[in-house]
Design a protein around this motif. Structure first.
Motif, mmCIF file in Angstrom:
data_model
loop_
_atom_site.group_PDB
_atom_site.id
_atom_site.type_symbol
_atom_site.label_atom_id
_atom_site.label_comp_id
_atom_site.label_asym_id
_atom_site.label_seq_id
_atom_site.Cartn_x
_atom_site.Cartn_y
_atom_site.Cartn_z
ATOM 1 N N MET A 196 -20.065 81.663 20.260
ATOM 2 C CA MET A 196 -21.248 80.790 20.088
ATOM 3 C C MET A 196 -22.215 81.430 19.510
ATOM 4 N N ALA A 197 -23.595 80.509 19.160
ATOM 5 C CA ALA A 197 -24.584 80.954 18.367
ATOM 6 C C ALA A 197 -25.315 81.552 18.879
ATOM 7 N N THR A 198 -26.532 82.054 18.423
ATOM 8 C CA THR A 198 -27.355 83.230 19.913
ATOM 9 C C THR A 198 -28.212 82.152 19.276
ATOM 10 N N ARG A 199 -29.079 81.909 21.023
ATOM 11 C CA ARG A 199 -30.292 81.473 20.869
ATOM 12 C C ARG A 199 -31.504 82.314 21.030
ATOM 13 N N LEU A 200 -32.989 82.074 20.228
ATOM 14 C CA LEU A 200 -33.329 82.959 19.669
ATOM 15 C C LEU A 200 -35.151 82.817 19.928
ATOM 16 N N PRO A 201 -35.765 83.318 20.561
ATOM 17 C CA PRO A 201 -37.394 82.373 20.672
ATOM 18 C C PRO A 201 -37.997 82.418 19.650
ATOM 19 N N CYS A 202 -38.570 81.308 19.799
ATOM 20 C CA CYS A 202 -39.658 81.208 18.162
ATOM 21 C C CYS A 202 -40.740 80.775 18.904
ATOM 22 N N GLY A 203 -41.693 80.916 17.524
ATOM 23 C CA GLY A 203 -42.797 80.793 17.940
ATOM 24 C C GLY A 203 -43.643 80.638 16.380
ATOM 25 N N GLY A 204 -45.143 80.580 16.946
ATOM 26 C CA GLY A 204 -45.711 80.064 15.596
ATOM 27 C C GLY A 204 -45.332 79.236 14.506
ATOM 28 N N THR A 205 -46.867 79.109 13.709
ATOM 29 C CA THR A 205 -46.500 78.079 12.654
ATOM 30 C C THR A 205 -45.519 78.322 10.971
ATOM 31 N N HIS A 206 -45.170 77.582 11.147
ATOM 32 C CA HIS A 206 -44.818 78.085 9.503
ATOM 33 C C HIS A 206 -44.304 76.298 8.483
ATOM 34 N N ARG A 207 -45.133 76.812 7.002
ATOM 35 C CA ARG A 207 -44.149 75.425 6.549
ATOM 36 C C ARG A 207 -43.276 75.721 5.980
ATOM 37 N N TYR A 208 -43.252 75.761 6.233
ATOM 38 C CA TYR A 208 -41.209 75.750 4.949
ATOM 39 C C TYR A 208 -40.726 74.577 5.099
ATOM 40 N N GLU A 236 -41.557 72.092 6.278
ATOM 41 C CA GLU A 236 -42.586 70.984 6.831
ATOM 42 C C GLU A 236 -41.455 70.410 5.441
ATOM 43 N N ARG A 237 -41.365 71.445 4.696
ATOM 44 C CA ARG A 237 -40.733 70.551 2.978
ATOM 45 C C ARG A 237 -39.292 69.502 3.713
ATOM 46 N N GLN A 238 -39.042 68.436 3.376
ATOM 47 C CA GLN A 238 -37.973 67.544 3.322
ATOM 48 C C GLN A 238 -36.083 68.768 2.912
ATOM 49 N N PRO A 239 -36.741 69.110 1.785
ATOM 50 C CA PRO A 239 -35.052 69.385 1.679
ATOM 51 C C PRO A 239 -35.088 70.356 2.796
ATOM 52 N N GLU A 240 -35.800 71.965 2.909
ATOM 53 C CA GLU A 240 -35.710 73.167 3.786
ATOM 54 C C GLU A 240 -34.846 71.776 5.357
ATOM 55 N N LYS A 241 -35.477 71.499 5.461
ATOM 56 C CA LYS A 241 -35.567 70.914 6.967
ATOM 57 C C LYS A 241 -33.975 70.133 6.574
ATOM 58 N N LEU A 242 -34.056 69.572 5.797
ATOM 59 C CA LEU A 242 -31.993 68.881 6.474
ATOM 60 C C LEU A 242 -31.401 69.629 6.442
ATOM 61 N N SER A 302 -33.467 73.932 17.628
ATOM 62 C CA SER A 302 -34.169 72.870 16.926
ATOM 63 C C SER A 302 -35.164 72.472 17.134
ATOM 64 N N HIS A 303 -35.661 72.221 15.835
ATOM 65 C CA HIS A 303 -37.444 72.124 15.647
ATOM 66 C C HIS A 303 -38.422 73.184 15.620
ATOM 67 N N CYS A 304 -37.917 74.499 15.550
ATOM 68 C CA CYS A 304 -38.596 76.100 15.802
ATOM 69 C C CYS A 304 -39.255 75.774 14.289
ATOM 70 N N PRO A 305 -40.280 75.650 13.949
ATOM 71 C CA PRO A 305 -40.606 76.554 12.680
ATOM 72 C C PRO A 305 -40.018 77.936 11.979
ATOM 73 N N ARG A 306 -39.295 78.319 13.018
ATOM 74 C CA ARG A 306 -39.429 79.921 12.216
ATOM 75 C C ARG A 306 -37.515 79.921 11.807
ATOM 76 N N LEU A 307 -37.148 80.860 10.594
ATOM 77 C CA LEU A 307 -36.047 81.298 10.890
ATOM 78 C C LEU A 307 -35.748 81.954 11.197
ATOM 79 N N CYS A 308 -34.372 82.635 11.433
ATOM 80 C CA CYS A 308 -34.457 84.267 12.327
ATOM 81 C C CYS A 308 -33.169 84.517 10.722
#
Length: 166
Positions: free
Chosen positions: A1-13, A15-21, A84-90
């Motif tokens: 099972m995947a580990t769920r990590l807390p997230c926060g902050g704002t990150h524009r990366y 918001e780009r369509q390719p990275e979002k996909l 999903s929808h977390c603005p940060r990447l692990c």
């Protein structure tokens, strides 16, 4: 099972369509595989249809599914994923998106640096094929990711772990 990590902050990366996909597709498809939930897969399919259109979305989604299955087959541990929808990447998400960017930008050094953080050595050939296929499918629809230099991948991958942030 995947580990769920807390997230926060704002990150524009993301918001780009390719990275979002790539990132949201990875998160949703992986969740579907782990939970056996068609709902997660439907959410991924809806995202791809909304962003790329119905026909192109289905085609690229097929490449995503193959890529995720290759990753899952050759990881020696559960994937660490943000919700999903977390603005940060692990770390695992950083490496995964860097693999796609490296293939699109013909950067073998970055591809190997990112892949070595996620994949067992004996799975490299299969994962590279799936990664290139997904990267090409995205590129065919005009979805080109920002390059991630090998030194940046190395720096991110060697940071000390944090329990509350990623």
């Amino acid at each position: 099972m995947a580990t769920r990590l807390p997230c926060g902050g704002t990150h524009r990366y993301l918001e780009r369509q390719p990275e979002k996909l790539v990132v949201e597709g990875l998160r949703r498809w992986m969740q579907g595989c782990e939970r056996g939930s068609a709902t997660c897969w439907d959410l991924a399919a809806s995202l791809y249809a909304e962003e790329l259109g119905s026909a192109e979305g289905r085609r690229v989604l097929g490449a995503l599914a193959h890529w995720v299955e290759a990753l899952r087959s050759w990881m020696d541990r559960p994937a660490g994923l943000s919700p999903s929808h977390c603005p940060r990447l692990c770390l695992d998400e950083c490496c995964a998106v860097s693999m796609i960017a490296a293939c699109q930008n013909h950067d073998e050094g970055s591809l190997l640096e990112a892949m070595e953080r996620l994949i067992l050595p004996e799975g490299h050939a299969e994962v590279v094929r799936a990664t290139r296929n997904f990267a090409e499918a995205l590129a065919d629809t005009g979805q080109i990711l920002i390059p991630v230099p090998q030194a940046v991948i190395h720096e991110i991958a060697t940071r000390p772990c944090r329990r509350l942030f990623h």
